[in-house]
Design an enzyme around this catalytic site. Structure first.
Site, short mmCIF file in Angstrom:
data_model
loop_
_atom_site.label_atom_id
_atom_site.label_comp_id
_atom_site.label_asym_id
_atom_site.label_seq_id
_atom_site.Cartn_x
_atom_site.Cartn_y
_atom_site.Cartn_z
N SER A 105 0.84 -1.19 0.00
CA SER A 105 0.00 0.00 0.00
C SER A 105 0.88 1.25 0.00
CB SER A 105 -0.96 -0.05 1.19
OG SER A 105 -1.94 0.96 1.10
N HIS A 154 -8.22 -4.72 -0.66
CA HIS A 154 -6.92 -4.11 -0.42
C HIS A 154 -6.32 -4.65 0.89
CE1 HIS A 154 -3.87 -0.97 -0.58
NE2 HIS A 154 -4.12 -0.69 0.69
N GLU A 197 -9.24 -3.87 -5.12
CA GLU A 197 -8.53 -2.83 -4.38
C GLU A 197 -9.45 -1.71 -3.89
OE1 GLU A 197 -5.55 -2.74 -3.33
OE2 GLU A 197 -4.32 -4.08 -4.54
#
Length: 553
Positions: free
Chosen positions: A236, A472, A362
């Site tokens: 991330s 995510h 995501e």
């Protein structure tokens, strides 16, 4: 059902990354390491030794607040290195989605994962080293340097247990050393404005990371590591950070690393640091610094609690503006001299092997805060106001045609009519996930194809998770847990090839434009891995990339 599934899934993540891990068993040997003239006493956990909370920089307080990090003074004396250092100041998180199952899910994610820290304070620039207990100062082991994620607003090394990585490397016969670093987040690390630009103090969080990498070069040999064999790795915001280190300095790594491993993060489209002026001005106004001749210096001199209270009023990653973040890397003329994607186009990229991949869904996590957007017009207004203010009507029409309201085409992908929390939820989740994650990854890979060795992956695990799907950060389960990704990481750190030289793992082919192959992680127990093609939503991602290059955030 929804609540129970979400909470169980994220409870698993918390357990797998080692939060709340039991105290290590007593051991006879007390590990120590000498740095300069200082002795650091670490933790003995059997097969691994841990040296935790070592300061790598001067405390970023007083005049060093909102300033470039300054390296630690030479070490002297004896120091305990058995506890993690404090996390850097965390951005407060608000959840503007009311109550109910979805709100409970997001609250659990935030409070149980992103906000699990060891306590936070400004004096936070510390580094942690985990080594095989058999390592000596002459071992010259490869090193992996972990950069945590959290939207550039949250997080700390304390969210992850590097011991599981080192233990697995020992089992594979490819021992490595694991290093994790703190860096300033939120306004403390990514304040943005003309004043910040003029002072040359932008992207301080990235500068902290860079200084930590220099610390590794100076000191890792004492732990048994090889400074010439460092891989930087993140997820991330951490993966985006890794990408920025590949782009800065004209692509010159300065010998700080030789490989990169990026999960859910690539060179994202960001504009000038002055794009953060409104947030800066709001903090200045809130703290009473408006009339100061030097507002940045005024912010430096404020009591910490006063400044933190003002920062906490700025938007966060779960605010309505979602992935249009208030705090993130921006073009400052120093660390980043241009939009990262334009730097990629110009060839300002470190010529090193790298891995770069995404999760399938995501955007779902960050779209839960947009449940009040339910009509076509509201989607149009949100896209224009939040992401691309200068988009033409024709481009907007095309974009919304390529990302239709049809729930069978939205995210979580491949779930048919299920998970349509609102008529526009899956559509917005698809767009947001592609804009910030999938499209930048594909752009990066296509630009670097045939120029260096690259591999890419797609994680479709947890696809059955209601509303969120293969969300995510779900790939963290495969690397800090017991998944195959951990082995690929260890092989890559040792050999600059995720396949290693043992031939014991499912072969992961390199990615090229002629053959854009993805190692795809599936929930299927009989076929958990397969090779798929990076050829989905081509027109949509191309348009998003075109819009991003013209108008970065």
């Amino acid at each position: 059902m929804f609540r129970g599934t979400v909470l169980r899934a994220f409870a698993a993540i918390v357990l797998l990354v080692g939060v709340g891990k039991a105290a290590p068993l007593e051991r006879d040997i007390v590990p120590t390491v000498t740095l300069d003239k200082g002795t650091f006493v670490g933790l003995n956990e059997g097969t691994v030794y841990k040296y935790l909370g070592i300061p790598f920089a001067q405390p970023p307080v007083g005049d060093l607040r909102f300033n470039l990090p300054v390296a630690n003074s030479p070490y002297n004396g004896t120091h305990s290195a058995i506890a993690l250092g404090a996390a850097c100041p965390q951005q407060a998180v608000s959840l503007p989605i009311g109550t109910g199952l979805v709100a409970d899910a997001v609250a659990f994610i935030v409070n149980s994962i992103f906000q699990i820290v060891t306590g936070s304070e400004e004096d936070c620039l510390t580094i942690n080293v985990v080594v095989p207990s058999t390592a000596t100062s002459t071992s010259k082991l490869p090193v992996v340097a972990w950069i945590f994620g959290g939207g550039f607003e949250l997080g700390s090394p304390g969210m992850y247990d590097g011991g599981v990585i080192v233990e697995r490397s020992i089992e594979l016969g490819e021992p490595i050393i694991y290093v994790s670093m703190n860096y300033r987040v939120s306004a403390f690390g990514f304040l943005a404005s003309q004043e910040v630009k003029d002072a040359g103090v932008g992207n301080l969080g990235l500068q902290d990371q860079r200084l930590a990498l220099k610390w590794i070069q100076k000191y890792i040999s004492a732990f048994g590591g090889d400074p010439d064999k460092v891989t930087i790795w993140g997820e991330s915001a951490g993966a985006i950070s890794v990408a920025m280190h590949m782009l800065t300095n004209g692509g010159d790594t300065e010998g700080l690393f030789r490989g990169a491993f990026m999960e859910s993060g690539s060179p994202i489209p960001v504009g000038d640091i002055t794009h953060g002026q409104a947030v800066y001005d709001a903090i200045v106004d809130e703290t009473g610094c408006t009339g100061a001749s030097d507002t940045l210096q005024c912010l430096r001199e404020l009591p910490y609690t006063t400044l933190k209270a003002a920062v906490d009023k700025s938007p966060n990653i779960f605010s309505f503006q979602s992935l249009n973040l208030a705090y993130l890397p921006r073009v400052d003329g120093n660390f980043l001299t241009d939009d990262p994607q334009k730097l990629v186009q110009s060839g300002s990229v470190a010529d090193i092997p790298f891995v770069n991949g995404d999760c399938d869904d995501e955007g779902t996590l960050f779209t839960l805060v947009l449940l009040n957007i339910t009509t076509e017009q509201e989607v149009r207004d949100y896209v224009v106001q939040n992401y691309v203010p200068e988009i033409s009507d024709s481009d907007l029409d095309t974009l919304l045609t390529l990302y239709p309201a049809d729930p069978t085409q939205g995210s979580p992908f491949d779930t048919g009519i299920l998970n349509a929390l609102t008529p526009q939820f899956k559509r917005l989740a698809a767009m947001q996930g592609d804009l910030v994650f999938q499209a930048p990854r594909r752009f990066f890979l296509q630009q670097r194809s045939a120029k260096q060795k690259i591999w890419s992956f797609l994680s479709k695990r947890l696809k059955a998770l209601p509303a969120l799907g293969a969300l995510h950060a779900s790939d963290i389960l495969d690397i800090y847990g017991t998944g195959e990704m951990r082995d690929y990481l260890v092989h890559f750190v040792n050999n600059l090839d995720p396949n290693g030289d043992t031939g014991t793992t499912f072969n992961w082919p390199q990615y090229t434009n002629d053959s854009p192959q993805l190692l795809t992680f599936l929930d299927d127990l009989t076929t958990p891995l397969q090779i798929t093609q990076d050829n989905y939503r081509v027109d949509g991602m191309q348009l998003l990339t075109q819009l991003s290059l013209a108008e970065p955030l």
